[in-house]
Scaffold this motif. Structure first.
Motif: not given
Length: 151
Positions: A1-17
């Motif tokens: 599943m392809k998602l765009i992060l809206t918040a900082d998630v540990d071990n996954l990425g920063a907002p906008g990734d």
């Protein structure tokens, strides 16, 4: 599943990734908590807005961090009025980093991100003066005293 992060998630990425995660993790954890949105063409505009907001909050470098440090440490007093549970000085609930950030702004200080504030023992649960540390940059930290007064 392809998602765009809206918040900082540990071990996954920063907002906008844009990230690729397993379906269950995205559907059951990230999407319900508002940490991500479905990656679509229209979502790219939201990503741009998220990045602009993040850049506005971010400290722009070592010089900017030093300016913020001078502004924070130059404040004479930062007070926060809270409800107390009697004459003992204990509080109803506790003072959080968000409360400290708003008190700092109300005292005439700069706007800082609540995640950059380090509280003693994670939460302040009594009245009095407490030492607060603000991590502005990996090399710059500002310290000030927060006076918690009961009402």
């Amino acid at each position: 599943m392809k998602l765009i992060l809206t918040a900082d998630v540990d071990n996954l990425g920063a907002p906008g990734d844009t990230v690729e995660v397993k379906d269950g993790y995205g559907r059951n954890f990230l999407l319900p908590r508002g940490l991500a949105i479905q990656a679509t063409r229209g979502a790219q505009k939201q990503v741009d807005g998220i990045r602009r907001a993040q850049e506005a909050r971010a400290v722009r470098g070592l010089e900017h961090a030093n300016e913020l440090k001078q502004a924070i440490e130059g404040l004479e007093s930062v007070t926060l009025s809270v409800k107390t549970a009697g004459d003992t000085g204990k509080l109803f609930g506790s003072v959080t980093a968000s409360d400290v950030a708003s008190a700092l702004k109300a005292a005439g200080g700069p706007v800082v991100d609540k995640r950059s504030i380090d509280l003693p023992k994670a939460h302040v649960k009594s009245t009095g003066k407490h030492d607060i540390v603000v991590n502005l940059h990996p090399d710059v930290t500002a310290k000030f005293k927060l006076e918690v007064v009961g009402s």
